[in-house]
Scaffold this motif. Structure first.
Motif, mmCIF file in Angstrom:
data_model
loop_
_atom_site.group_PDB
_atom_site.id
_atom_site.type_symbol
_atom_site.label_atom_id
_atom_site.label_comp_id
_atom_site.label_asym_id
_atom_site.label_seq_id
_atom_site.Cartn_x
_atom_site.Cartn_y
_atom_site.Cartn_z
ATOM 1 N N ALA A 1 1.654 2.175 -3.715
ATOM 2 C CA ALA A 1 0.925 2.148 -4.608
ATOM 3 C C ALA A 1 0.051 3.678 -3.730
ATOM 4 O O ALA A 1 -0.268 4.804 -4.913
ATOM 5 C CB ALA A 1 -1.201 1.464 -4.522
ATOM 6 N N GLU A 2 0.310 4.164 -3.140
ATOM 7 C CA GLU A 2 -0.052 5.334 -2.613
ATOM 8 C C GLU A 2 1.097 6.763 -2.761
ATOM 9 O O GLU A 2 0.726 7.380 -2.935
ATOM 10 C CB GLU A 2 -0.242 5.461 -0.685
ATOM 11 C CG GLU A 2 -1.330 5.353 -0.831
ATOM 12 C CD GLU A 2 -1.775 4.866 1.211
ATOM 13 O OE1 GLU A 2 -0.362 5.458 1.387
ATOM 14 O OE2 GLU A 2 -2.203 4.139 1.611
ATOM 15 N N TYR A 3 2.327 5.845 -3.045
ATOM 16 C CA TYR A 3 3.520 6.965 -3.390
ATOM 17 C C TYR A 3 3.317 7.085 -5.148
ATOM 18 O O TYR A 3 3.623 7.975 -5.818
ATOM 19 C CB TYR A 3 4.477 6.519 -2.889
ATOM 20 C CG TYR A 3 6.214 7.343 -3.264
ATOM 21 C CD1 TYR A 3 6.132 8.288 -2.495
ATOM 22 C CD2 TYR A 3 6.056 6.950 -4.640
ATOM 23 C CE1 TYR A 3 6.929 9.359 -2.996
ATOM 24 C CE2 TYR A 3 7.407 7.838 -5.084
ATOM 25 C CZ TYR A 3 8.000 8.658 -4.060
ATOM 26 O OH TYR A 3 8.667 9.993 -4.147
ATOM 27 N N ASP A 4 2.524 6.086 -5.741
ATOM 28 C CA ASP A 4 2.802 6.299 -7.245
ATOM 29 C C ASP A 4 1.598 7.275 -7.222
ATOM 30 O O ASP A 4 1.591 7.834 -8.355
ATOM 31 C CB ASP A 4 2.264 4.852 -8.224
ATOM 32 C CG ASP A 4 3.782 3.943 -8.073
ATOM 33 O OD1 ASP A 4 4.772 4.672 -7.472
ATOM 34 O OD2 ASP A 4 3.342 2.658 -8.077
ATOM 35 N N GLU A 5 0.655 6.972 -6.655
ATOM 36 C CA GLU A 5 -1.082 8.124 -6.705
ATOM 37 C C GLU A 5 -0.034 9.613 -6.515
ATOM 38 O O GLU A 5 -0.479 10.432 -6.711
ATOM 39 C CB GLU A 5 -1.453 7.541 -5.618
ATOM 40 C CG GLU A 5 -2.769 8.594 -5.693
ATOM 41 C CD GLU A 5 -4.880 8.403 -5.028
ATOM 42 O OE1 GLU A 5 -4.560 8.296 -4.708
ATOM 43 O OE2 GLU A 5 -4.569 6.646 -5.175
ATOM 44 N N TYR A 6 0.828 9.411 -5.275
ATOM 45 C CA TYR A 6 1.358 11.079 -4.670
ATOM 46 C C TYR A 6 1.786 11.112 -6.134
ATOM 47 O O TYR A 6 1.542 12.509 -6.158
ATOM 48 C CB TYR A 6 1.976 11.006 -3.811
ATOM 49 C CG TYR A 6 2.964 12.096 -3.266
ATOM 50 C CD1 TYR A 6 2.384 13.196 -2.959
ATOM 51 C CD2 TYR A 6 4.264 11.618 -3.783
ATOM 52 C CE1 TYR A 6 3.185 14.375 -2.422
ATOM 53 C CE2 TYR A 6 5.177 12.810 -3.746
ATOM 54 C CZ TYR A 6 4.497 14.315 -3.113
ATOM 55 O OH TYR A 6 5.804 15.011 -3.003
ATOM 56 N N GLU A 7 2.742 10.493 -6.314
ATOM 57 C CA GLU A 7 3.499 11.443 -7.758
ATOM 58 C C GLU A 7 2.811 11.303 -8.816
ATOM 59 O O GLU A 7 3.368 12.716 -9.453
ATOM 60 C CB GLU A 7 4.940 9.881 -8.453
ATOM 61 C CG GLU A 7 5.261 9.619 -7.493
ATOM 62 C CD GLU A 7 6.804 10.807 -7.701
ATOM 63 O OE1 GLU A 7 6.956 10.997 -9.017
ATOM 64 O OE2 GLU A 7 7.729 11.482 -6.747
ATOM 65 N N ALA A 8 1.883 11.173 -8.818
ATOM 66 C CA ALA A 8 1.012 10.942 -10.177
ATOM 67 C C ALA A 8 -0.481 12.462 -10.167
ATOM 68 O O ALA A 8 0.238 13.780 -10.750
ATOM 69 C CB ALA A 8 -0.144 10.236 -10.605
ATOM 70 N N GLY A 9 -0.263 12.706 -9.059
ATOM 71 C CA GLY A 9 -1.163 13.949 -8.703
ATOM 72 C C GLY A 9 -0.325 15.343 -8.208
ATOM 73 O O GLY A 9 -0.963 16.152 -8.251
ATOM 74 N N TYR B 1 0.927 -1.031 0.073
ATOM 75 C CA TYR B 1 -0.004 -0.005 -0.070
ATOM 76 C C TYR B 1 1.072 1.553 -0.178
ATOM 77 O O TYR B 1 0.297 2.364 -0.825
ATOM 78 C CB TYR B 1 -1.363 0.172 1.208
ATOM 79 C CG TYR B 1 -2.063 -1.005 0.800
ATOM 80 C CD1 TYR B 1 -2.783 -0.592 0.073
ATOM 81 C CD2 TYR B 1 -2.025 -1.801 1.636
ATOM 82 C CE1 TYR B 1 -3.893 -1.359 -0.442
ATOM 83 C CE2 TYR B 1 -2.978 -3.515 1.057
ATOM 84 C CZ TYR B 1 -4.241 -3.359 0.629
ATOM 85 O OH TYR B 1 -5.047 -3.555 -0.270
#
Length: 61
Positions: free
Chosen positions: A35-43, A32
């Motif tokens: 996954a949260e870091y990838d979402e952070y990077e994208a946003g 998790y």
């Protein structure tokens, strides 16, 4: 058995322990976090023309 009937509107966090009462169910934190870091990077992260990283907020926030 239809899983949709069994699950209904109940979340996985409540259903999985009931389905597998014999299992020691726990969250794999690393999965998790990634996954949260990838979402952070994208946003929240962009890169300028020189390749410098610009974050609108820190990951912990």
């Amino acid at each position: 058995m239809s899983w949709g009937v069994f699950l209904g509107l109940t979340g996985y966090a409540e259903v999985v322990p009931r389905l597998f009462a014999w299992a020691d169910v726990s969250v794999h934190e690393k999965t998790y976090d990634d996954a949260e870091y990838d979402e952070y990077e994208a946003g929240c992260v962009t890169y300028d023309n020189e390749g410098d990283r610009i974050a609108t907020e820190e990951f912990g926030e």
